[in-house]
Enzyme design. Sequence first.
Site, PDB file in Angstrom:
ATOM      1  N   SER A 170       0.809  -1.218   0.000  1.00  0.00           N
ATOM      2  CA  SER A 170       0.000   0.000   0.000  1.00  0.00           C
ATOM      3  C   SER A 170       0.843   1.268   0.000  1.00  0.00           C
ATOM      4  O   SER A 170       0.359   2.341  -0.357  1.00  0.00           O
ATOM      5  CB  SER A 170      -0.936   0.012   1.212  1.00  0.00           C
ATOM      6  N   PRO A 198      -0.294  -2.357   8.584  1.00  0.00           N
ATOM      7  CA  PRO A 198       0.925  -2.566   9.375  1.00  0.00           C
ATOM      8  C   PRO A 198       1.903  -1.396   9.395  1.00  0.00           C
ATOM      9  O   PRO A 198       3.029  -1.533   9.849  1.00  0.00           O
ATOM     10  CB  PRO A 198       1.552  -3.776   8.688  1.00  0.00           C
ATOM     11  N   GLY A 199       1.516  -0.250   8.840  1.00  0.00           N
ATOM     12  CA  GLY A 199       2.350   0.941   8.968  1.00  0.00           C
ATOM     13  C   GLY A 199       2.989   1.445   7.698  1.00  0.00           C
ATOM     14  O   GLY A 199       3.887   2.286   7.750  1.00  0.00           O
ATOM     15  N   GLY A 200       2.529   0.989   6.528  1.00  0.00           N
ATOM     16  CA  GLY A 200       3.137   1.428   5.275  1.00  0.00           C
ATOM     17  C   GLY A 200       3.005   2.924   5.036  1.00  0.00           C
ATOM     18  O   GLY A 200       3.977   3.602   4.694  1.00  0.00           O
ATOM     19  N   ASP A 216      -4.744   2.374  14.835  1.00  0.00           N
ATOM     20  CA  ASP A 216      -5.255   1.091  14.365  1.00  0.00           C
ATOM     21  C   ASP A 216      -5.181   0.087  15.515  1.00  0.00           C
ATOM     22  O   ASP A 216      -4.147   0.038  16.194  1.00  0.00           O
ATOM     23  CB  ASP A 216      -4.432   0.565  13.187  1.00  0.00           C
ATOM     24  N   ASP A 254      -6.450   4.901   4.554  1.00  0.00           N
ATOM     25  CA  ASP A 254      -6.491   3.799   3.599  1.00  0.00           C
ATOM     26  C   ASP A 254      -7.314   2.644   4.179  1.00  0.00           C
ATOM     27  O   ASP A 254      -7.036   1.477   3.922  1.00  0.00           O
ATOM     28  CB  ASP A 254      -5.060   3.334   3.273  1.00  0.00           C
ATOM     29  N   LYS A 284     -12.759   2.968  -1.563  1.00  0.00           N
ATOM     30  CA  LYS A 284     -12.640   1.580  -2.015  1.00  0.00           C
ATOM     31  C   LYS A 284     -13.849   1.125  -2.827  1.00  0.00           C
ATOM     32  O   LYS A 284     -14.965   1.598  -2.634  1.00  0.00           O
ATOM     33  CB  LYS A 284     -12.499   0.638  -0.818  1.00  0.00           C
TER      34      LYS A 284
END
Length: 327
Positions: A170, A198-200, A216, A254, A284
């Site tokens: 992402s 996960p932190g992208g 999150d 996101d 989305k």
Amino acid sequence: MSPDSYELAVRELREEFGRQVGVERVSGDLGRITDNAPAVDQLARACDEGRIIFIRHLTVEIATFPPYDGPPPHELADLVLAELPKHPKAVAVQTWTDGAGTGGTYYHLLDEALGARGIEVTRSEQDVVVSCFVSDRAVLIGLNRLEDSLADWPGGRMRLARSDERVSRSEFKLEEAIRTFHLDLVPGGKGLDLGASPGGWTRILRQYDQEVWSVDPGALDARLDGDRRIHHVATTAGEFFRRNELRFDVVVNDMRMDQVMSARVMLDAVPHLRRGALVVITLKGGGRNPLDAARRGMDVLSKEYDVLHARQLHHNRREITVVARTR
């Protein structure tokens, strides 16, 4: 456009410029406007302002020929130069195919042809863009100003380097949005990443010197643990907003939820943002009618934000990226 979005792009064109606009499909992700075409700068403006979402690259066709019976290099140069008001010092040449290829043979042909006329050829970052699409049926040559091309990558296909530091795919989406729309993230600002795990996107914000609050319930990648300017808040967006007293300069979202729900989360964020704060959100899915679904999400955002851009970028898949600012 994305191959899945051809019909949506045609619908947008005709809604914006009239049903008399004729379009034919050239390949999976390329269409040609054949009749009653708007001026390319008008079309580019409609795309840049988010009135047309599903087109991501534009060029003006100047020549088409069979792939195995093309003109010699000097005639290729003549084709390009005949369309320009003056002899350029440099141009970008961008080639691609209807598959995964780069069209490298034609890049080198155009490089040779234009280089022989004293013109520097690069792959990007020039005011004039020569586009070359190669398929097994035809080669199309196009010419456009960079400012009207929407993207400085062949066919709008931005290629970003993979690295061991990346924590999720992402990341490409946010990085592409920042580059495509020339977003200005002021160094030293405070950033908010909603649905961060996960932190992208958190990692990309840190690359732009933002101190980031990553919201999150899920964990962040262990590679982010040692960064003291990342604050993981293991809760939902709603709970975070009920407790938060900070004001943020940029917020990104996101999250995996439908367009309207995700947009409403951004309305909840407004009291926690500075005036003029930058917003980047992916809307989305959309089911059977993704265009109308995207517009509903943008209508919700428009209640509190100025929507600056909306586009289905190369890394988006079945979603669109929206950029906005607080009023």
